[in-house]
Scaffold this motif. Structure first.
Motif, short mmCIF file in Angstrom:
data_model
loop_
_atom_site.label_atom_id
_atom_site.label_comp_id
_atom_site.label_asym_id
_atom_site.label_seq_id
_atom_site.Cartn_x
_atom_site.Cartn_y
_atom_site.Cartn_z
N LEU A 21 0.86 -1.19 0.00
CA LEU A 21 0.00 0.00 0.00
C LEU A 21 0.89 1.23 0.00
CD1 LEU A 21 -2.84 1.27 0.22
CD2 LEU A 21 -2.54 1.18 2.71
N ILE A 22 0.66 2.12 -0.96
CA ILE A 22 1.32 3.42 -1.00
C ILE A 22 0.22 4.43 -0.77
CG2 ILE A 22 2.65 5.04 -2.39
CD1 ILE A 22 3.75 2.61 -3.94
N ILE A 23 0.34 5.20 0.30
CA ILE A 23 -0.77 6.05 0.73
C ILE A 23 -0.30 7.45 1.07
CG2 ILE A 23 -0.59 5.29 3.14
CD1 ILE A 23 -3.68 5.32 3.22
N ASP A 24 -1.12 8.41 0.75
CA ASP A 24 -0.88 9.81 1.09
C ASP A 24 -1.33 10.04 2.53
OD1 ASP A 24 -0.47 12.56 1.08
OD2 ASP A 24 -1.48 12.86 -0.82
N HIS A 47 0.92 -7.13 8.66
CA HIS A 47 2.17 -7.35 7.92
C HIS A 47 2.14 -6.75 6.52
CE1 HIS A 47 3.74 -9.76 11.12
NE2 HIS A 47 2.67 -10.53 11.10
N LEU A 48 1.07 -6.03 6.18
CA LEU A 48 0.98 -5.37 4.88
C LEU A 48 2.02 -4.25 4.82
CD1 LEU A 48 -0.49 -4.79 2.16
CD2 LEU A 48 -2.02 -3.29 3.46
N PRO A 49 2.95 -4.30 3.86
CA PRO A 49 3.93 -3.21 3.74
C PRO A 49 3.24 -1.92 3.32
CG PRO A 49 4.63 -5.15 2.48
CD PRO A 49 3.21 -5.37 2.91
N ILE A 50 3.56 -0.84 4.01
CA ILE A 50 2.93 0.46 3.72
C ILE A 50 4.01 1.52 3.57
CG2 ILE A 50 1.39 2.26 4.58
CD1 ILE A 50 -0.11 0.07 6.12
N ILE A 51 3.93 2.25 2.47
CA ILE A 51 4.78 3.41 2.24
C ILE A 51 3.86 4.63 2.30
CG2 ILE A 51 6.27 4.66 0.63
CD1 ILE A 51 7.06 1.92 -0.54
N MET A 52 4.18 5.55 3.19
CA MET A 52 3.37 6.75 3.35
C MET A 52 4.07 7.92 2.67
SD MET A 52 1.70 8.28 6.81
CE MET A 52 0.31 7.17 6.83
N MET A 53 3.29 8.74 1.96
CA MET A 53 3.85 9.86 1.21
C MET A 53 3.21 11.17 1.65
SD MET A 53 4.10 8.27 -2.61
CE MET A 53 2.40 8.71 -2.88
N GLY A 67 3.05 3.24 12.26
CA GLY A 67 3.43 1.92 11.78
C GLY A 67 3.69 1.79 10.29
N ALA A 68 3.78 2.91 9.57
CA ALA A 68 4.14 2.80 8.16
C ALA A 68 5.55 2.22 8.08
CB ALA A 68 4.09 4.17 7.48
N ASP A 69 5.79 1.41 7.08
CA ASP A 69 7.08 0.73 6.94
C ASP A 69 8.14 1.62 6.31
OD1 ASP A 69 6.35 -2.06 7.84
OD2 ASP A 69 4.81 -1.65 6.35
N GLU A 86 11.38 -2.13 -2.80
CA GLU A 86 12.21 -3.32 -2.59
C GLU A 86 12.49 -3.55 -1.12
OE1 GLU A 86 15.68 -2.84 -5.02
OE2 GLU A 86 14.61 -3.38 -6.85
N LYS A 87 12.73 -2.48 -0.38
CA LYS A 87 13.04 -2.60 1.05
C LYS A 87 11.88 -3.17 1.85
CE LYS A 87 13.85 0.32 5.05
NZ LYS A 87 13.91 1.69 5.51
N VAL A 88 10.67 -2.69 1.60
CA VAL A 88 9.52 -3.13 2.41
C VAL A 88 8.94 -4.45 1.95
CG1 VAL A 88 8.95 -0.78 3.08
CG2 VAL A 88 7.77 -1.82 1.13
#
Length: 89
Positions: A21-24, A47-53, A67-69, A86-88
Motif C-alpha cells: 500500500l502506497i498512501i498519502d 504485515h501489509l507493507p505500507i509506504i506513506m507519502m 506503523g508505516a514501513d 524493494e526494502k519493504v
C-alpha cells in the motif's frame, strides 16, 4: 479509485488483499495515518507493507508513529520510490 472516498479504502483492501500500500497522509474523510493505524492493528493486515507519502518532511514522524514501513516526502522521483518498494517487500 479516484472518485472513491477514503472511507471506502479499508473495505477495498479487505477484498483485494494487496501486496503493498502506497498512501498519502492528506486525504478527505479518513487521513492516511488513520488508515495505517487501522490496518496495522488488524490481524489480517498488520504485515501489509505500507509506504506513506506526506507532503512535508514532518510527516515522517506521523508515518513511523502509526506503523508505516517507509516514508517518502513529496515531491519525489520514481527512482527514489523503487528502493523503498524493494526494502519493504
Amino acid at each position: 479509485m479516484s472518485t472513491s472516498k477514503s472511507t471506502e479504502l479499508i473495505p477495498l483492501i479487505n477484498s483485494t488483499q494487496p501486496d503493498l500500500l502506497i498512501i498519502d497522509l492528506q486525504m478527505p474523510w479518513l487521513t492516511g495515518d488513520e488508515v495505517v493505524r487501522e490496518l496495522k492493528t488488524a490481524q489480517q493486515h498488520r504485515h501489509l507493507p505500507i509506504i506513506m507519502m506526506p507532503a512535508s518532511g514532518k510527516g515522517q514522524r506521523v508515518a513511523s508513529g502509526w506503523g508505516a514501513d517507509a516514508f517518502l516526502a513529496k515531491p519525489f522521483d520514481l527512482v527514489d520510490l523503487y528502493p523503498l518498494v524493494e526494502k519493504v517487500m
